[in-house]
Every structure is written in structure tokens, then in C-alpha cells.
Design a protein around this motif. Structure first.
Motif, mmCIF file in Angstrom:
data_model
loop_
_atom_site.group_PDB
_atom_site.id
_atom_site.type_symbol
_atom_site.label_atom_id
_atom_site.label_comp_id
_atom_site.label_asym_id
_atom_site.label_seq_id
_atom_site.Cartn_x
_atom_site.Cartn_y
_atom_site.Cartn_z
ATOM 1 N N TYR A 178 3.615 -12.783 11.178
ATOM 2 C CA TYR A 178 2.897 -13.586 12.171
ATOM 3 C C TYR A 178 2.359 -14.866 11.538
ATOM 4 N N TYR A 179 2.197 -15.838 12.378
ATOM 5 C CA TYR A 179 1.593 -17.096 11.950
ATOM 6 C C TYR A 179 0.137 -16.850 11.548
ATOM 7 N N SER A 180 -0.279 -17.494 10.493
ATOM 8 C CA SER A 180 -1.673 -17.456 10.073
ATOM 9 C C SER A 180 -2.190 -18.887 10.022
ATOM 10 N N PRO A 181 -3.369 -19.151 10.553
ATOM 11 C CA PRO A 181 -3.908 -20.513 10.497
ATOM 12 C C PRO A 181 -4.290 -20.931 9.074
ATOM 13 N N HIS A 182 -4.333 -19.970 8.170
ATOM 14 C CA HIS A 182 -4.674 -20.269 6.788
ATOM 15 C C HIS A 182 -3.467 -19.984 5.906
ATOM 16 N N SER A 183 -3.073 -20.939 5.080
ATOM 17 C CA SER A 183 -1.912 -20.748 4.210
ATOM 18 C C SER A 183 -2.171 -19.686 3.149
ATOM 19 N N THR A 184 -3.434 -19.371 2.907
ATOM 20 C CA THR A 184 -3.782 -18.385 1.888
ATOM 21 C C THR A 184 -3.825 -16.961 2.451
ATOM 22 N N ALA A 185 -3.283 -16.762 3.647
ATOM 23 C CA ALA A 185 -3.230 -15.430 4.243
ATOM 24 C C ALA A 185 -1.837 -15.177 4.812
ATOM 25 N N ALA A 186 -1.371 -13.949 4.659
ATOM 26 C CA ALA A 186 -0.096 -13.525 5.233
ATOM 27 C C ALA A 186 -0.380 -12.378 6.195
ATOM 28 N N ARG A 187 0.142 -12.487 7.405
ATOM 29 C CA ARG A 187 -0.078 -11.462 8.428
ATOM 30 C C ARG A 187 1.254 -10.820 8.796
ATOM 31 N N PHE A 188 1.228 -9.495 8.939
ATOM 32 C CA PHE A 188 2.442 -8.788 9.328
ATOM 33 C C PHE A 188 2.080 -7.456 9.967
ATOM 34 N N SER A 189 3.072 -6.853 10.611
ATOM 35 C CA SER A 189 2.871 -5.550 11.249
ATOM 36 C C SER A 189 4.142 -4.730 11.120
ATOM 37 N N PHE A 190 3.986 -3.432 11.315
ATOM 38 C CA PHE A 190 5.122 -2.524 11.393
ATOM 39 C C PHE A 190 4.686 -1.293 12.173
ATOM 40 N N ASN A 191 5.653 -0.505 12.608
ATOM 41 C CA ASN A 191 5.403 0.709 13.363
ATOM 42 C C ASN A 191 5.064 1.855 12.422
ATOM 43 N N ALA A 192 3.975 2.565 12.702
ATOM 44 C CA ALA A 192 3.601 3.726 11.889
ATOM 45 C C ALA A 192 4.658 4.816 12.053
ATOM 46 N N PHE A 193 4.978 5.480 10.956
ATOM 47 C CA PHE A 193 6.037 6.478 10.978
ATOM 48 C C PHE A 193 5.687 7.647 10.066
ATOM 49 N N LEU A 194 6.347 8.782 10.296
ATOM 50 C CA LEU A 194 6.244 9.923 9.394
ATOM 51 C C LEU A 194 7.262 9.725 8.287
ATOM 52 N N PHE A 195 6.862 9.956 7.064
ATOM 53 C CA PHE A 195 7.782 9.755 5.955
ATOM 54 C C PHE A 195 8.701 10.969 5.846
ATOM 55 N N LEU A 196 9.989 10.751 6.091
ATOM 56 C CA LEU A 196 11.014 11.795 6.045
ATOM 57 C C LEU A 196 10.682 12.995 6.930
ATOM 58 N N ASN A 197 9.884 12.778 7.972
ATOM 59 C CA ASN A 197 9.483 13.823 8.914
ATOM 60 C C ASN A 197 8.790 15.020 8.249
ATOM 61 N N ARG A 198 8.325 14.845 6.997
ATOM 62 C CA ARG A 198 7.667 15.948 6.296
ATOM 63 C C ARG A 198 6.268 15.595 5.817
ATOM 64 N N TYR A 199 5.995 14.335 5.622
ATOM 65 C CA TYR A 199 4.719 13.925 5.041
ATOM 66 C C TYR A 199 3.854 13.255 6.097
ATOM 67 N N LEU A 200 2.620 13.658 6.184
ATOM 68 C CA LEU A 200 1.709 13.084 7.178
ATOM 69 C C LEU A 200 1.118 11.758 6.713
ATOM 70 N N SER A 201 1.053 11.556 5.399
ATOM 71 C CA SER A 201 0.484 10.318 4.859
ATOM 72 C C SER A 201 1.585 9.388 4.376
ATOM 73 N N VAL A 202 1.359 8.125 4.583
ATOM 74 C CA VAL A 202 2.268 7.100 4.081
ATOM 75 C C VAL A 202 1.424 6.086 3.319
ATOM 76 N N TYR A 203 1.824 5.801 2.091
ATOM 77 C CA TYR A 203 1.124 4.828 1.256
ATOM 78 C C TYR A 203 1.972 3.575 1.162
ATOM 79 N N LEU A 204 1.307 2.447 1.130
ATOM 80 C CA LEU A 204 1.995 1.161 1.144
ATOM 81 C C LEU A 204 1.647 0.380 -0.110
ATOM 82 N N GLN A 205 2.665 -0.187 -0.740
ATOM 83 C CA GLN A 205 2.463 -1.059 -1.891
ATOM 84 C C GLN A 205 3.228 -2.351 -1.620
ATOM 85 N N CYS A 206 2.512 -3.475 -1.684
ATOM 86 C CA CYS A 206 3.129 -4.768 -1.399
ATOM 87 C C CYS A 206 3.016 -5.697 -2.599
ATOM 88 N N GLU A 207 4.042 -6.502 -2.775
ATOM 89 C CA GLU A 207 4.043 -7.542 -3.791
ATOM 90 C C GLU A 207 3.980 -8.882 -3.077
#
Length: 116
Positions: free
Chosen positions: A60-89
Motif C-alpha cells: 500500500y501507499y504510505s505518505p511517509h517514505s520511511t514506512a512500508a505498508r502491506f497486508s496478507f491473508n491469515a492462514f494456517l501453516f500446513l493445516n497443522r500449526y495454529l501459530s504463524v511467525y513472520l520474519q521480514c527483511e
């Protein structure tokens, strides 16, 4: 932890806290994992090297160049794990440095075969 329902859109913002207005933040890679400490074996790519891998990922557009905005759909990991951890670079670049990684977008990197 942040709790969401399955298939709910999850909105995130990554921001750089700096007094320098001439910086830009770029989301290079975001990887999901069922565990908080292992992002190498069982992973799911949302975005890698600036290339969107998950169809629900949106930036998504951000009015500040020092911020990045994004989204995604929450999902079950391999239909077996209730928690999903996110690591971004994230990459920080100079504003309007069009040769920097921030302005290259999707970069497909191909591995070469080792010759004799």
C-alpha cells in the motif's frame, strides 16, 4: 502475539525511526514459519527478493517514505500449526537513488551451475 481469524486480512506497517527525510524503506523479503526460531526448514514465502509469492500479499501507499505498508491473508501453516511467525527483511535506501535496491523492485536471482 496478535490474534486474527483464518482468512482475515492482516495489515502491517514497518517504519524507520530516523530524522533523515531522505530515506526510503523497501520490503525485500517476508517469510512465514510455524516456529519462532526456524526460518530455514518449513517456510512459506509471502514476498522474496521483492517478488510477490503469495496472491493475497498487497503493498500500500504510505505518505511517509520511511514506512512500508502491506497486508496478507491469515492462514494456517500446513493445516497443522495454529501459530504463524513472520520474519521480514527490509532495505533502507536514499530517496530517489534509482540505482539502489529499493527502486529495483522484483529481482529474480538465478543460480548458475558450477562448470568444470
Amino acid at each position: 502475539p496478535y490474534y486474527v481469524n483464518l482468512n482475515q486480512n492482516l495489515f502491517l506497517e514497518a517504519s524507520l525511526h530516523s530524522s533523515d527525510p531522505n530515506l526510503v524503506v523497501f520490503v525485500d523479503t517476508c517469510v512465514a514459519s510455524p516456529g519462532p526460531h526456524d526460518f530455514g526448514t518449513q517456510t512459506y514465502d509471502l514476498i522474496r527478493s521483492g517478488c510477490v509469492k503469495d496472491p493475497s500479499y498487497l503493498s500500500y501507499y504510505s505518505p511517509h517514505s520511511t514506512a512500508a505498508r502491506f497486508s496478507f491473508n491469515a492462514f494456517l501453516f500446513l493445516n497443522r500449526y495454529l501459530s504463524v511467525y513472520l520474519q521480514c527483511e527490509l532495505v533502507v535506501c536514499r530517496y530517489k537513488d534509482y540505482y539502489s535496491r529499493c527502486y529495483q523492485g522484483c529481482v529474480n536471482r538465478f543460480k548458475r551451475k558450477a562448470g568444470s
